[in-house]
Design an enzyme around this catalytic site. Structure first.
Site, PDB file in Angstrom:
ATOM      1  N   GLY A 126      -8.271   7.785   7.229  1.00 23.63           N
ATOM      2  CA  GLY A 126      -8.859   8.045   8.696  1.00 23.63           C
ATOM      3  C   GLY A 126     -10.045   8.978   8.903  1.00 23.63           C
ATOM      4  N   ASP A 170       0.743  -1.221   0.019  1.00 18.65           N
ATOM      5  CA  ASP A 170       0.001   0.154   0.018  1.00 18.65           C
ATOM      6  C   ASP A 170       0.999   1.200  -0.035  1.00 18.65           C
ATOM      7  OD1 ASP A 170      -2.448   1.292   0.142  1.00 18.65           O
ATOM      8  OD2 ASP A 170      -2.375   1.394   2.388  1.00 18.65           O
TER       9      ASP A 170
END
Ligand code: 13P
Length: 289
Positions: free
Chosen positions: A180, A86
């Site tokens: 987030g 990632d």
């Protein structure tokens, strides 16, 4: 022999079937086992995401490859599983390819577009030779992940086409998404940008990062406009942390003789399974293995 697969077939199938495959980032053994067992239970394809920081934490890329391959065999995981770097750097992508990952993301979004193109082109050629899938990024994803901070700018559709034409398997285009927690005044996803990108890149599976805080409605709309892979990390971190904290606060282990780390980590393991299951249902990947 590794049972890991490239993400290409599962993403092409998802794009055609109008659902998205979840990429769930892993951080330790319990996390990995929870995601794999849930994918099997849900009969869903899955992508295990590993950031460079998480790879280092788990003992290096070869350790991660060994752990995942071992679990695929010993836990009898038969659904398609890709092991994916990632937000990889150029060197990180090469290291993961050498270690046995089946998929990598090269995040060249912080380079000038010409350099992003040159580096992506080289990595596409290496991945094609080895039958691995590769994700590229245009327009940074907002928020902070593993020390990489992005503002969340929207991608330029022309630049997306330039990168897509290099032959990448999937493309992460920034559309206002953030890793987030989303701020209260977040403007939402730019579907206008998503549609413009889609019209330029055609049949390319698009990737939506920051999958934790996006509403159900926006997720469904994004899938209908060509998103075939959605990344989730923070949701599992919250689930793991809350469950572990509760276990400690309840003080159960202190009342028992000795200390068993397996008991301490069990509630977090179960919490991740629940979080992953809910996301797979929302993304529509259940029963699509
Ligand atoms: P979240 O942390 O918001 O779930 O985003 C994860 C991600 O996009 C990983 O690349």
């Amino acid at each position: 022999m590794s049972k890991l697969v490239s993400a290409k077939a599962m993403l092409d199938k998802a794009l055609n079937g109008q659902y998205a495959v979840g990429q769930f980032n892993i951080n330790n053994l319990e996390w990995t086992k929870a995601v794999l067992l849930t994918a099997q239970e849900m009969n869903s394809p899955v992508i295990l995401g590993v950031s460079e920081g998480a790879g280092k934490y788990m003992g290096g890329y070869k350790t991660v490859v060994g752990m995942v391959n071992g679990m695929l065999e010993e836990l009898n995981i038969t659904v398609p599983v890709a092991l994916h770097l990632d937000h990889g750097s150029y060197d990180g992508a090469k290291a993961c390819i050498a270690a046995g990952f089946s998929s990598v993301m090269f995040d060249g979004s912080h380079y000038p577009i010409d350099e992003n193109v040159t580096k992506t082109r080289e990595l596409v050629s290496i991945c094609n030779d080895k039958g691995l899938s590769i994700e590229a990024e245009v327009g940074s994803i907002g928020g902070e992940e593993d020390g990489v901070v992005g503002k969340g700018e929207c991608a330029d559709p022309e630049e997306c086409k330039l990168i897509a034409d290099l032959g990448v398997t999937m493309l992460a285009a920034g559309i206002g998404n953030i890793h987030g927690k989303y701020p209260d005044d977040w403007a939402g996803l730019s579907f206008e940008t998503l549609e413009a990108v889609k019209s330029k890149v055609g049949e390319m599976p698009l990737v939506l990062h920051g999958g934790t805080g996006i509403s159900e409605e926006m997720i469904k709309k994004a899938i209908s406009l060509g998103v075939a892979k959605i990344n989730v990390n923070t949701e599992c971190q919250w689930a793991f942390q809350q469950a572990t904290r509760k276990y400690i606060e309840d003080g159960k282990d202190l009342k028992e003789k000795g200390f068993d780390p397996r008991k301490l980590l069990a509630p977090g393991f179960e919490a991740i399974k629940t979080a992953v299951k809910e996301k797979m249902q929302l993304f529509g990947s259940a029963d699509k293995a």
